[in-house]
Design an enzyme around this catalytic site. Structure first.
Site, PDB file in Angstrom:
ATOM      1  N   HIS A  19       0.812  -1.212   0.000  1.00  0.00           N
ATOM      2  CA  HIS A  19       0.000   0.000   0.000  1.00  0.00           C
ATOM      3  C   HIS A  19       0.846   1.264   0.000  1.00  0.00           C
ATOM      4  CE1 HIS A  19      -3.548  -2.487   1.781  1.00  0.00           C
ATOM      5  NE2 HIS A  19      -3.475  -2.583   0.461  1.00  0.00           N
ATOM      6  N   HIS A  42      -7.642  -8.495  -8.203  1.00  0.00           N
ATOM      7  CA  HIS A  42      -8.022  -9.300  -7.043  1.00  0.00           C
ATOM      8  C   HIS A  42      -8.326  -8.331  -5.898  1.00  0.00           C
ATOM      9  CE1 HIS A  42      -5.565 -11.929  -9.597  1.00  0.00           C
ATOM     10  NE2 HIS A  42      -6.155 -12.965  -9.039  1.00  0.00           N
ATOM     11  N   SER A  99      -6.560  -1.948  -0.999  1.00  0.00           N
ATOM     12  CA  SER A  99      -6.097  -1.135  -2.128  1.00  0.00           C
ATOM     13  C   SER A  99      -7.236  -0.513  -2.937  1.00  0.00           C
ATOM     14  CB  SER A  99      -5.174  -1.964  -3.031  1.00  0.00           C
ATOM     15  OG  SER A  99      -5.677  -3.255  -3.234  1.00  0.00           O
ATOM     16  N   GLU A 117     -13.545  -8.940  -8.287  1.00  0.00           N
ATOM     17  CA  GLU A 117     -13.512  -9.843  -7.133  1.00  0.00           C
ATOM     18  C   GLU A 117     -14.503 -10.967  -7.396  1.00  0.00           C
ATOM     19  OE1 GLU A 117     -12.820 -12.091  -4.309  1.00  0.00           O
ATOM     20  OE2 GLU A 117     -11.565 -10.275  -4.407  1.00  0.00           O
ATOM     21  N   ASP A 141     -13.733 -13.195 -12.917  1.00  0.00           N
ATOM     22  CA  ASP A 141     -12.316 -13.532 -12.815  1.00  0.00           C
ATOM     23  C   ASP A 141     -11.470 -12.309 -13.138  1.00  0.00           C
ATOM     24  OD1 ASP A 141     -10.072 -15.670 -12.842  1.00  0.00           O
ATOM     25  OD2 ASP A 141      -9.834 -14.585 -14.730  1.00  0.00           O
ATOM     26  N   GLY A 142     -10.517 -12.000 -12.260  1.00  0.00           N
ATOM     27  CA  GLY A 142      -9.748 -10.778 -12.419  1.00  0.00           C
ATOM     28  C   GLY A 142      -8.869 -10.758 -13.644  1.00  0.00           C
ATOM     29  N   ASP A 162      -2.799  -8.622  -7.385  1.00  0.00           N
ATOM     30  CA  ASP A 162      -2.511  -9.012  -6.011  1.00  0.00           C
ATOM     31  C   ASP A 162      -3.177 -10.350  -5.696  1.00  0.00           C
ATOM     32  OD1 ASP A 162      -1.912  -9.053  -3.315  1.00  0.00           O
ATOM     33  OD2 ASP A 162      -3.507  -7.649  -2.761  1.00  0.00           O
TER      34      ASP A 162
END
Length: 261
Positions: A19, A42, A99, A117, A141-142, A162
């Site tokens: 971060h 994600h 984030s 997500e 799906d990211g 991430d």
């Protein structure tokens, strides 16, 4: 669905590392009077309660953000502290932003944001936390979301990847994925977080990334395992197209996180 739940680990040393670097990049990119896009593959739930039972169970936040604030690890005015302060003004003194919320608060009118997500409960929590921006929270799906939306509009922008790395094939997939995104969006700043492991599972991935992106920025911090026998002993970030000044900020963070060893 995968079993990983970040609520147990929010505010730990890896979060601080990720971060702090993200906040620096967002601050740099929003300082210019040009719109940008923010994508995240994600996203998680967006906000976490450090006074909850989950945080107390692991104690990771106590060794991370709670200790960092108590000991003054970040200078006054640092972008990360500024965004954290905004979150706590809105959500209370024990709130910790993921984030997505950091990015949402940093972005300006005219900037674009797309968050993915897949987990149903985490996505529902994300929608609640990000209520003003819910139109940009995709339950999909990211990896697919990012590939479908790159290059974004505006074209200038940032991607944060991430994954939990709960599936070991993620280590093989990430270099291919970033290469695909870079081919479609060669001006995008691509930031990948990864764990530093005693098993060295992450090392072939990094070798592939450094071969594909020789100008990329790799930065790692080390820390003690959260629990005896725990295999994660550090946090890493690999950045494609790193903005000006990020290497110097990373070097400063190396000195800051040396306190955690």
């Amino acid at each position: 669905m995968l079993s990983y739940q970040h609520i147990y680990h929010a505010g730990n040393l890896a979060d601080l590392h990720k971060h702090a670097m993200l906040a620096f990049v967002l601050d740099y990119m929003t300082a210019k009077d040009k719109p940008l896009s923010y994508l995240e593959s994600h996203a998680g739930r967006g906000i976490y309660a450090l006074d909850g039972a989950e945080a107390a169970k692991t104690g990771e936040a106590a060794q991370g953000i709670i200790r960092a604030l108590r000991e003054g690890w970040f200078p006054k005015g640092h972008p990360y502290l500024r965004l954290l302060g905004e979150v706590r003004d809105q959500f209370g003194p024990e709130a910790y932003p993921g984030s997505p919320l950091l990015a949402a608060l940093a972005l300006r009118p005219g900037d674009a944001m797309h968050l993915a997500e897949l987990h149903p409960q985490e996505h529902a929590a994300l929608l609640e936390a990000m209520e003003p921006w819910t139109g940009n929270c995709h339950r999909e799906d990211g990896i697919a979301m990012v590939l479908a939306r790159t290059p974004p509009e505006p074209r200038r922008g940032l991607l944060l990847v991430d994954p939990s790395f709960e599936v070991k094939t993620d280590y093989e997939a990430m270099p291919r994925f970033l290469a695909q995104v870079n081919r479609k969006w060669n001006v995008g700043v691509l930031m990948l977080w990864y764990p530093v492991l005693t098993s060295a599972l992450h090392r072939p991935m990094l070798a592939a990334l450094e071969q594909a992106f020789p100008e990329g920025l790799r930065h790692e911090i080390g820390f003690k395992p959260a629990r005896p026998g725990h295999g994660m002993v550090g946090s890493g970030m690999f950045v494609v197209n790193p903005p000006w000044g990020l290497a110097e900020e990373a070097a400063r963070l190396t000195r800051v996180f040396a306190r955690a060893r």
